[in-house]
Every structure is written in structure tokens, then in C-alpha cells.
Scaffold this motif. Structure first.
Motif, mmCIF file in Angstrom:
data_model
loop_
_atom_site.group_PDB
_atom_site.id
_atom_site.type_symbol
_atom_site.label_atom_id
_atom_site.label_comp_id
_atom_site.label_asym_id
_atom_site.label_seq_id
_atom_site.Cartn_x
_atom_site.Cartn_y
_atom_site.Cartn_z
ATOM 1 N N ILE A 1 13.945 -16.620 22.072
ATOM 2 C CA ILE A 1 13.275 -17.821 22.568
ATOM 3 C C ILE A 1 14.332 -18.843 22.973
ATOM 4 N N ASN A 2 14.091 -19.522 24.065
ATOM 5 C CA ASN A 2 15.015 -20.552 24.554
ATOM 6 C C ASN A 2 16.447 -20.037 24.707
ATOM 7 N N GLY A 3 16.571 -18.774 25.123
ATOM 8 C CA GLY A 3 17.896 -18.206 25.358
ATOM 9 C C GLY A 3 18.659 -17.855 24.100
ATOM 10 N N SER A 4 17.985 -17.876 22.973
ATOM 11 C CA SER A 4 18.642 -17.536 21.718
ATOM 12 C C SER A 4 17.707 -16.652 20.900
ATOM 13 N N GLU A 5 18.090 -16.337 19.687
ATOM 14 C CA GLU A 5 17.263 -15.515 18.816
ATOM 15 C C GLU A 5 16.948 -16.294 17.553
ATOM 16 N N MET A 6 15.654 -16.419 17.273
ATOM 17 C CA MET A 6 15.247 -17.114 16.065
ATOM 18 C C MET A 6 14.639 -16.102 15.094
ATOM 19 N N ILE A 7 14.434 -16.544 13.842
ATOM 20 C CA ILE A 7 13.827 -15.694 12.816
ATOM 21 C C ILE A 7 12.512 -16.338 12.387
ATOM 22 N N ALA A 8 11.403 -15.562 12.505
ATOM 23 C CA ALA A 8 10.085 -16.104 12.237
ATOM 24 C C ALA A 8 9.287 -15.220 11.283
ATOM 25 N N ASN A 9 8.306 -15.841 10.618
ATOM 26 C CA ASN A 9 7.334 -15.130 9.782
ATOM 27 C C ASN A 9 5.952 -15.247 10.429
ATOM 28 N N ARG A 10 5.131 -14.171 10.344
ATOM 29 C CA ARG A 10 3.765 -14.202 10.889
ATOM 30 C C ARG A 10 2.832 -13.549 9.874
ATOM 31 N N PHE A 11 1.729 -14.250 9.539
ATOM 32 C CA PHE A 11 0.804 -13.739 8.527
ATOM 33 C C PHE A 11 -0.635 -13.809 9.050
ATOM 34 N N PRO A 12 -1.406 -12.712 8.903
ATOM 35 C CA PRO A 12 -2.822 -12.752 9.288
ATOM 36 C C PRO A 12 -3.621 -13.570 8.266
ATOM 37 N N ILE A 13 -4.717 -14.199 8.756
ATOM 38 C CA ILE A 13 -5.599 -14.967 7.878
ATOM 39 C C ILE A 13 -6.937 -14.241 7.799
ATOM 40 N N PHE A 14 -7.406 -13.974 6.569
ATOM 41 C CA PHE A 14 -8.650 -13.237 6.359
ATOM 42 C C PHE A 14 -9.726 -14.153 5.769
ATOM 43 N N GLN A 15 -10.957 -13.894 6.166
ATOM 44 C CA GLN A 15 -12.110 -14.586 5.575
ATOM 45 C C GLN A 15 -13.261 -13.578 5.468
#
Length: 473
Positions: A82-96
Motif C-alpha cells: 500500500i502506498n508504495g510500501s508494505e504494511m502489516i495488517a490483521n483481519r478478523f471476521p465478525i459473526f452474529q
């Protein structure tokens, strides 16, 4: 849990999200952005008004948030360009109600440099922790082996052979010998030779711990056990030694109240911290040492008989230096090597006259006294050979001392501090003799009050009180 969370005002939610994470985005099950905080907007160069309500893939470059809403699989520490660089991200599903209703994501590190900065900080903390762990581990290891026990006299070799033979056992060992004979070195060597050599070796001098601190020092304490107790509590020396060896030096000076508690440790193999209720199992080998006659102390009620029998499983008598004078030259040579390193000197030798004079001395302070004399001599030394003139005055004049260990009262040191005692009340006469005995003991130990007290076989507190009474500095 959800009912409890419902009590939190809605106005707090956004503030909590921003406080807990700098960059957060929330999408529904179609991947449409429901919420994105200011920090994330600044990171990708947009505004909350422009981003909310749009497909996440149109707003965030190379995002996978809309994919997580389909797969239901969380993605931790994922690298995203992203934005010409590399970032580290977390992604979590939300359940109901068992169904995916959306997903939440946050940026952990915006670029490799930020990750590297955090990694460096963490690594520094890890390195510091490893350093102190290694230091503690080193401090709790034995420092001497049987190779460090120098001597070829028959009595000494008997003690050394016996100590070596019992090293592999887990039985308690009682080391008997005068102060300064090297009892602690024997304890280190026994541990070093044992199957516990890779485990802690913890040494405690029972004569140096105030009675009111003895229990907490030995058994540790729980948080809030007493005023001034360290937060979180503290492990005691026995607990620190668990799995290894606990060396109790000067066991004869242990208070009677603590003797019964030590006996329980030996019998039950467990301890209870001060202020605690939980029993902590321990596996420790006990080695003790003393210059006192414990059997006489038992007869007089100064030492518990049942504890004495528990400690006196393997008894090793370590001879005094006057009983092994043939070992003095080799011991002196070893001590000189040790002192040379401390004083940044080398090649120091003893003259023949000095060796002869050392052999004539009765050595009431044993090896410790010999080391003190050699250290003093090196301080007086200009060249590389220690001569008679470098020795303390009482050794230079020791030809009047009986060679086989005469009465200390007849020694030159005592004569130097003694004066003719006139006829006077017995109480005053005894006080004067007591004062002279203390002065002589201090002269023998070069002013070391703790060692002087040991020579006189009185407690440290009593010795200091008498020094104060007689105005001896």
C-alpha cells in the motif's frame, strides 16, 4: 458478556477503538465500509466522509477485507502492499448468530521501517532479559571444583577423597572445621561434582542474617505479607535452590525458631512463604558447615537434636592449616596467583625466610588469615619477592610463639596489647582481660570484626556491643 458491554455508552465506542488501535476499518458482509477511523484515513489519504459507504476494495489498495467476509478465516500479521510500501495488517471476521455479518481490520505497522523499529526495541528488551538471566544463572552456579582444593597432607586428602565420594549422593553433608579452613570451597566442589552441577547452588551465611529477617530470606514471602514487602512477593533462598544445592554456612548460628522450620523442610520437602497458605514442593540437597561443636550445643539446648541428626548424615572434618603445614607453600602459591590477577601483577614469589616463618606460625585464622597476610604483603611490595620486612609485625616477631600452636595469650600480638593487670575487683579484671582478648582477635584478623567474632566464638551482635562498651573502633 454482551449484556455487560451494552452498559458501555455508545459515545465511548469510537474513542475506545481509537485508543486501542491507531488505524481501524470495519466492513459489512458485502465488503462495504461501515466505519474507518481518522488514523486510517490519514494513512491512505482520504476522509471518513469519502470512505464510509463505499466498497472497501475501492478505498484501500490491495485489501482483502471483502475476501475475509466470504471465507470467514482470520488473517494475522498479513503483509499488504500500500502506498508504495508494505504494511502489516490483521483481519478478523465478525459473526452474529453463527453467520458472518462483517469484518474488522487494523494496521499493525505502516511500513518495514516501523516494524524494524519495534523489532529493535523488542530485541533490546530480549537481549537485556537474557543478559540478566545469564548473570543470575552464573551467580547461582558453583565457582570451585575439587581441582581448586590444594593440598597433599594425609588429613586433607582424606577429607577431599570422602567429599568426592559422596558428591553423587543426595544425602545431607555436614562440613566441620575452624573458620577459614575452606568449608565453602568444599561445598562448591561437592555441588560441582554432583549430578546437580547444572542446577542452582545457593549459599547462605546463617551468621550474617538478622533473626527477624531469617524466615522471609529463607522461605520468601507473598505480596502484602508485611509492611515494606515487595509487590508481587519474593522467592526465598530455598525456593531459588530447588532442583540444586542449598549451602547453609555457619549453621550453628541459626536461631532455634528457624531450626524447627528447617527440619520441617527436610522432612516434608515443601515450604510455605511468609504470609502464604500454599505449600510449594521443593527438591534441594542440603550442605551445611560450622566451626561450632554442634553436639555440645545439643547438650546445652542451643541446637535441636532432631535437626542435628538430620544434618549429620555425612560428616566431613576439614583440618586446620596448622594440622597441614606441609601444604602451606602450595596453598600460598595458589593464593598468590589469585592475588596477582587482582593487583595486575605477575611473577611474585616468597623468599625462603618467609616460607620458613609461615611454617612456624600457628594460623588461628587458617587459610583466610594466610590470604590476608599475602594481600597485605603485595601492597607493601616494590619488587617481585616477598621478604620478612613485608610481613605483618606479629609474624616477623613470631619466633617467640610456640611452633606447635602455643597459647594465644603468649603470642607477641597479645603482648603488644596487654598491660600488667593490677589487683582490683574481679569484675573489672575480667572486663580488662575480655577487652584485651578482643583487641588480640582484631589484630589477628587485620581489623575484620566479623572474623574476630568467629575466632572468639561469640555472636556478631555481642561482639559489636562489647566493642562499643570497651570503646574499641
Amino acid at each position: 458478556m454482551s449484556q455487560a458491554f451494552n452498559k458501555v455508552p455508545l459515545s465511548w465506542h469510537e474513542q475506545m477503538i481509537n485508543l486501542l488501535s491507531e488505524r481501524v476499518v470495519i466492513v459489512d458482509d458485502t465488503g462495504t465500509i461501515l466505519y474507518i477511523n481518522e488514523g486510517y484515513c490519514q494513512f491512505i489519504g482520504t476522509t471518513m466522509e469519502e470512505a464510509i459507504g463505499r466498497p472497501v476494495q475501492d478505498v484501500i489498495e490491495n485489501t482483502r477485507m471483502h475476501i475475509v467476509t466470504k471465507t470467514g478465516q482470520e488473517e494475522r500479521a498479513s503483509v499488504q502492499k500500500i502506498n508504495g510500501s508494505e504494511m502489516i495488517a490483521n483481519r478478523f471476521p465478525i459473526f452474529q448468530d453463527g453467520k458472518i455479518v462483517g469484518a474488522v481490520g487494523n494496521v499493525m505497522f505502516r511500513n518495514p521501517e516501523e516494524w524494524l523499529m519495534y523489532k529493535t526495541k523488542i530485541q533490546n528488551l530480549v537481549d537485556e532479559l537474557n543478559y540478566y538471566q545469564a548473570k543470575v544463572h552464573k551467580d547461582l552456579r558453583s565457582k570451585y571444583s575439587f581441582e581448586d582444593l590444594i593440598g597433599s597432607s594425609s588429613k586433607f586428602l582424606t577429607a577431599k577423597t570422602w567429599a568426592k565420594r559422596v558428591s553423587g549422593s543426595n544425602s545431607t553433608v555436614l562440613l566441620m572445621g575452624e573458620s577459614g579452613t575452606g568449608k565453602e570451597l568444599f561445598a562448591h566442589a561437592i555441588h560441582h561434582e554432583s549430578t546437580r552441577s547444572a542446577t542452582p547452588f545457593v549459599a547462605i551465611n546463617c551468621s550474617s542474617i538478622p533473626e527477624h529477617l531469617f524466615e522471609s530470606e529463607l522461605f520468601g514471602y507473598e505480596d502484602g505479607a508485611f509492611t515494606g514487602a515487595k509487590k508481587g512477593g519474593k522467592k526465598g533462598q530455598i525456593e531459588l535452590a530447588s532442583g540444586g544445592t542449598l549451602f547453609l554456612d555457619e549453621i550453628g548460628d541459626m536461631p532455634l525458631s528457624m531450626q524447627s522450620k528447617l527440619l520441617r523442610v527436610l522432612q516434608e520437602k515443601e515450604i510455605v512463604r511468609v504470609g502464604g497458605h500454599k505449600s510449594i514442593p521443593i527438591n534441594v540437597r542440603i550442605i551445611t558447615a560450622t566451626h561450632r561443636d554442634l553436639e555440645k550445643m545439643v547438650e546445652k539446648g542451643g541446637f535441636r537434636q532432631d535437626l542435628f541428626y538430620r544434618l549429620n548424615v555425612i560428616k566431613i572434618d576439614i583440618p586446620s592449616l596448622r594440622e597441614r603445614k606441609e601444604d602451606i607453600p602450595s596453598i600460598a602459591k595458589q593464593l598468590l596467583k589469585k592475588l596477582e590477577a587482582r593487583f595486575y601483577r605477575n611473577g611474585i614469589e616468597l623468599s625462603a625466610e618467609v616460607i620458613e616463618r609461615l611454617l612456624q606460625h600457628s594460623w588461628p585464622g587458617n587459610i583466610r588469615e594466610l590470604e590476608n597476610i599475602l594481600e597485605r604483603s603485595i601492597n607493601m611490595l616494590d619488587g617481585k619477592t616477598i621478604k620478612l620486612l613485608h610481613l605483618p609485625l606479629y609474624l616477623r616477631d613470631c619466633e617467640t610463639e610456640e611452633i606447635d600452636g602455643g597459647n594465644p595469650i603468649d603470642s607477641p600480638v597479645f603482648q603488644s596489647v596487654s598491660k600488667p593487670i593490677p589487683v582490683q575487683p574481679l569484675k573489672e579484671t575480667l572486663a580488662q582481660i575480655e577487652k584485651q582478648a578482643i583487641q588480640q582477635a582484631l589484630a589477628r584478623t587485620n581489623g575484620n570484626k566479623l572474623e574476630a567474632a568467629k575466632l572468639l566464638e561469640i555472636g556478631k551482635t555481642s561482639f559489636y556491643d562489647k566493642c562499643k562498651l570497651f570503646e574499641i573502633n
